[in-house]
Design an enzyme around this catalytic site. Structure first.
Site, PDB file in Angstrom:
ATOM      1  N   HIS A 104       5.544 -26.112  16.518  1.00  0.00           N
ATOM      2  CA  HIS A 104       5.182 -25.193  15.437  1.00  0.00           C
ATOM      3  C   HIS A 104       3.853 -24.478  15.636  1.00  0.00           C
ATOM      4  O   HIS A 104       3.548 -23.542  14.878  1.00  0.00           O
ATOM      5  CB  HIS A 104       5.177 -25.941  14.103  1.00  0.00           C
ATOM      6  N   THR A 106      10.622 -13.191  12.479  1.00  0.00           N
ATOM      7  CA  THR A 106      10.894 -14.480  13.124  1.00  0.00           C
ATOM      8  C   THR A 106      10.297 -14.462  14.514  1.00  0.00           C
ATOM      9  O   THR A 106      10.405 -13.451  15.219  1.00  0.00           O
ATOM     10  CB  THR A 106      12.401 -14.772  13.214  1.00  0.00           C
ATOM     11  N   ASP A 116      11.430 -15.978  16.961  1.00  0.00           N
ATOM     12  CA  ASP A 116      12.493 -16.223  17.939  1.00  0.00           C
ATOM     13  C   ASP A 116      12.998 -14.958  18.626  1.00  0.00           C
ATOM     14  O   ASP A 116      13.622 -15.039  19.686  1.00  0.00           O
ATOM     15  CB  ASP A 116      13.673 -16.931  17.268  1.00  0.00           C
ATOM     16  N   ARG A 135       4.008 -20.706  15.675  1.00  0.00           N
ATOM     17  CA  ARG A 135       4.138 -19.908  14.451  1.00  0.00           C
ATOM     18  C   ARG A 135       2.789 -19.544  13.846  1.00  0.00           C
ATOM     19  O   ARG A 135       2.706 -18.679  12.977  1.00  0.00           O
ATOM     20  CB  ARG A 135       4.944 -20.668  13.399  1.00  0.00           C
ATOM     21  N   LYS A 138       0.827 -25.808  47.011  1.00  0.00           N
ATOM     22  CA  LYS A 138       0.603 -25.632  45.582  1.00  0.00           C
ATOM     23  C   LYS A 138       0.239 -26.972  44.954  1.00  0.00           C
ATOM     24  O   LYS A 138       0.758 -28.019  45.375  1.00  0.00           O
ATOM     25  CB  LYS A 138       1.867 -25.056  44.935  1.00  0.00           C
ATOM     26  N   PHE A 167      16.307 -21.852   1.425  1.00  0.00           N
ATOM     27  CA  PHE A 167      16.999 -22.057   0.146  1.00  0.00           C
ATOM     28  C   PHE A 167      18.482 -21.755   0.333  1.00  0.00           C
ATOM     29  O   PHE A 167      18.979 -20.709  -0.093  1.00  0.00           O
ATOM     30  CB  PHE A 167      16.371 -21.148  -0.921  1.00  0.00           C
ATOM     31  N   LYS A 175       0.825  -1.217   0.000  1.00  0.00           N
ATOM     32  CA  LYS A 175       0.000   0.000   0.000  1.00  0.00           C
ATOM     33  C   LYS A 175       0.859   1.267   0.000  1.00  0.00           C
ATOM     34  O   LYS A 175       0.524   2.261  -0.655  1.00  0.00           O
ATOM     35  CB  LYS A 175      -0.953  -0.022   1.196  1.00  0.00           C
ATOM     36  N   GLU A 220      13.989 -24.100  23.812  1.00  0.00           N
ATOM     37  CA  GLU A 220      14.394 -25.261  23.019  1.00  0.00           C
ATOM     38  C   GLU A 220      15.905 -25.377  22.850  1.00  0.00           C
ATOM     39  O   GLU A 220      16.421 -26.459  22.606  1.00  0.00           O
ATOM     40  CB  GLU A 220      13.724 -25.234  21.651  1.00  0.00           C
TER      41      GLU A 220
END
EC number: 2.7.1.11
Length: 320
Positions: free
Chosen positions: A249, A125, A127, A252, A213, A73, A25, A222
């Site tokens: 995943h 990302t 992360d 994401r 508790k 890639f 835009k 990770e």
């Protein structure tokens, strides 16, 4: 400059579509044509380009993922492959490119600039591991998703007086773990950047049960170790029921948060204006709520610095 391209590369992140929309835009407002490059740098080399218009990007702001698709890639590191990509850009009359992705994507953006095609990188990302920026597109949404999941895990943990080791994404960066750990009231947060003591964590869990508790939550980044391995280590020092859960995943996916939509929009708009000023080889970031730019080359020699005060706050509330 009459025509620009935009691509998403590497792992997808909520808010990428908002950035694509903003780029499109803004560019059209300035009289430019915009082409989406599908499947990242692989699509660049293959010439997989589609025209973008206001009409076909406007409704994308609420969608997760990337409608331009993404792909890793590594072949683009090769000079001859880069040259093929540049030839495709020239063939389609594209003068500059905006790249949305993580550190690997920035290498591609820098390569294009060195070949005479001005390129600007946007940090996309979950992360949050890019140097010189406090924020990356998708980070806030990933944190929300992880927090929502941990809230649900706590329900079942409480029902069985159980401990859960919840693994969150982030690669070698503990930002998701720290933010989500504090937001979900975790008993312990374990990240790659700080040393940890499994025995001490087990003592914290046991002390919590002794105080009445009915559950325990450990948020594990990770980059530390496998969640099952951590759980097994933990059980060497405590006689309690424990489970490991890997969110993976799912972090994401989903509709981006307000923060991701707004910041992605600001960054996309800013990137187009940088190109209009004839600038390339730059990475857009955000520090203290303000947009900034750094030479992409500088990022490769630097390391992201997380907000470790979050870890300090959590430890002060959970340790004896």
């Amino acid at each position: 400059m009459k025509r620009i391209g935009i691509l998403t590369s590497g792992g997808d992140a909520p808010g990428m579509n908002a950035a694509i929309r903003a780029v499109t835009k803004t560019a059209i407002h300035h009289g430019l044509e915009v082409f989406g490059i599908r499947y990242g740098f692989a699509g660049l080399v293959a010439g997989d380009f589609i025209p973008l218009t206001t009409e076909n990007v406007d409704h994308k702001i609420s969608e997760g993922g990337t409608f331009l698709y993404s792909a890793r890639f590594p072949e683009f590191a090769q000079e001859e492959v880069q040259q093929k990509g540049v030839e495709q850009l020239k063939k389609h009359g594209i003068d500059a490119v905006i790249v949305i992705g993580g550190d690997g994507s920035y290498h591609g953006a820098l390569a294009l600039t060195r070949h005479g095609v001005n390129s600007v990188g946007l940090p996309g990302t979950i992360d949050n591991d890019i140097p010189y920026t406090d924020y990356t597109i998708g980070f806030d949404s990933a944190c929300r998703t992880a927090m929502d999941a941990i809230d649900k895990i706590r329900d079942t943990a409480s029902s069985h007086h159980r401990v859960f080791v919840v693994n969150v994404m982030g690669r070698e960066c503990g930002d998701i773990a720290m933010r989500v750990g504090v937001a979900s009231g975790a008993d312990a947060i374990v990240i790659p950047e700080r040393p940890y003591d499994v025995k001490e964590i087990a003592e914290t869990i046991k002390r919590g049960f002794a105080d009445g508790k009915d559950h325990g939550i450990i948020v594990l980044a990770e980059g530390v170790m496998d969640a099952e391995e951590f759980k097994d280590e933990l059980l060497k020092y405590g006689d309690f029921d424990a489970r490991a859960n890997v969110l993976a995943h799912m972090q994401r996916g989903g509709s981006p948060t307000v923060e991701d939509r707004v910041n992605a929009t600001k960054m996309g708009n800013y990137a187009v204006n940088l190109l209009l000023d004839g600038k390339g080889g730059l990475a857009v970031g955000m520090e203290n709520g303000k947009l900034n730019t750094h030479d992409i080359l500088d990022l490769f020699d630097s390391k992201h610095q997380g907000d470790f005060s979050l870890l300090d706050v959590n430890e002060e509330m959970t340790k004896d």
